[in-house]
Design an enzyme around this catalytic site. Sequence first.
Site, PDB file in Angstrom:
ATOM      1  N   CYS A  82      12.463  39.456   8.862  1.00  0.00           N
ATOM      2  CA  CYS A  82      12.652  38.441   7.938  1.00  0.00           C
ATOM      3  C   CYS A  82      13.861  38.577   7.578  1.00  0.00           C
ATOM      4  O   CYS A  82      15.057  40.181   8.009  1.00  0.00           O
ATOM      5  CB  CYS A  82      12.199  39.437   6.461  1.00  0.00           C
ATOM      6  SG  CYS A  82      12.724  39.154   5.308  1.00  0.00           S
ATOM      7  N   HIS A  96       4.456  34.130   3.449  1.00  0.00           N
ATOM      8  CA  HIS A  96       5.600  35.017   3.412  1.00  0.00           C
ATOM      9  C   HIS A  96       6.520  35.014   2.318  1.00  0.00           C
ATOM     10  O   HIS A  96       7.104  36.394   1.148  1.00  0.00           O
ATOM     11  CB  HIS A  96       6.090  35.239   4.864  1.00  0.00           C
ATOM     12  CG  HIS A  96       7.646  36.175   4.362  1.00  0.00           C
ATOM     13  ND1 HIS A  96       7.140  36.490   5.434  1.00  0.00           N
ATOM     14  CD2 HIS A  96       8.718  35.782   5.011  1.00  0.00           C
ATOM     15  CE1 HIS A  96       8.735  37.806   5.738  1.00  0.00           C
ATOM     16  NE2 HIS A  96       9.517  36.895   4.739  1.00  0.00           N
ATOM     17  N   GLU A  97       7.382  33.576   1.473  1.00  0.00           N
ATOM     18  CA  GLU A  97       7.957  33.091   0.994  1.00  0.00           C
ATOM     19  C   GLU A  97       7.382  33.684  -0.368  1.00  0.00           C
ATOM     20  O   GLU A  97       7.726  34.114  -1.470  1.00  0.00           O
ATOM     21  CB  GLU A  97       8.564  31.638   1.673  1.00  0.00           C
ATOM     22  CG  GLU A  97       9.254  31.642   2.877  1.00  0.00           C
ATOM     23  CD  GLU A  97      10.002  32.645   3.097  1.00  0.00           C
ATOM     24  OE1 GLU A  97      10.828  33.211   1.419  1.00  0.00           O
ATOM     25  OE2 GLU A  97      10.259  32.773   4.360  1.00  0.00           O
ATOM     26  N   HIS A 113       7.597  36.971  -1.109  1.00  0.00           N
ATOM     27  CA  HIS A 113       9.294  37.484  -1.838  1.00  0.00           C
ATOM     28  C   HIS A 113       9.033  37.142  -3.341  1.00  0.00           C
ATOM     29  O   HIS A 113       9.759  38.054  -4.040  1.00  0.00           O
ATOM     30  CB  HIS A 113       9.895  36.734  -1.656  1.00  0.00           C
ATOM     31  CG  HIS A 113       9.995  37.084   0.411  1.00  0.00           C
ATOM     32  ND1 HIS A 113      11.009  38.397  -0.096  1.00  0.00           N
ATOM     33  CD2 HIS A 113      10.768  36.561   1.059  1.00  0.00           C
ATOM     34  CE1 HIS A 113      11.083  38.381   1.217  1.00  0.00           C
ATOM     35  NE2 HIS A 113      11.299  37.458   2.078  1.00  0.00           N
TER      36      HIS A 113
HETATM   37 NI    NI Z   1      12.032  37.259   4.505  1.00  0.00          NI
END
Ligand code: NI
Length: 199
Positions: free
Chosen positions: A106, A148-149, A152
């Site tokens: 990340c 993953h995004e 977030h």
């Molecule tokens: Ni990240």
Amino acid sequence: MAIEDLMSGGTVLPITRWGTAVMHEKTEPITVFDDELRDLVRDMFATMRAAQGVGLAATQVSRGLSLFVYECPDADERVRYGAFCNPVVGTPTGKDRQLDKIEEGCLSFPGGYQPLARPDRAVCTGQDPWGDEITVEGTGLLARCLQHETDHLNGIVFGDRLSSRSYRKLEEQKDSLAHLYPDDWPVTAKRATAARVEA
Ligand code: NI
């Protein structure tokens, strides 16, 4: 204007690190699709590219908005790119659900990589920076990136998904490389490893 027009000319912003509140809170939905939003997308593309990342969420430039950009190869090594507002990600269930366990990192925890199992396919739906509905099906690294995004934007970092043992290793890796990343990285470039003189 097309998405390609937002992929150049932006300003590189400092990348926010884990531990900052905005990284761990759910973001606000985007309701206004205006030039101000598209300027932010342009700056996020510039920042992601300067950091050599494959994805970047708005929280990583300290904006609590449901927005991410990506430029990432899929399982066929085809580089896909775009910007998602208000993304929702779905992954296969039942016998179609296959997990890939590969190393993940990340930009907000630079230098740390740990294996993490995630579904090998993901379908992301949302809006583009003009408010039009978009759907992207991701395979390979892109499937991981979309998950993953979107994490977030829900205040989840991939460290939250690791075992405590794996998280400790991730912290050790990050700490051992922290000297390479200035506080305002990637506004100030990553230091070259060779510049570290040990005597
Ligand atoms: Ni990240």
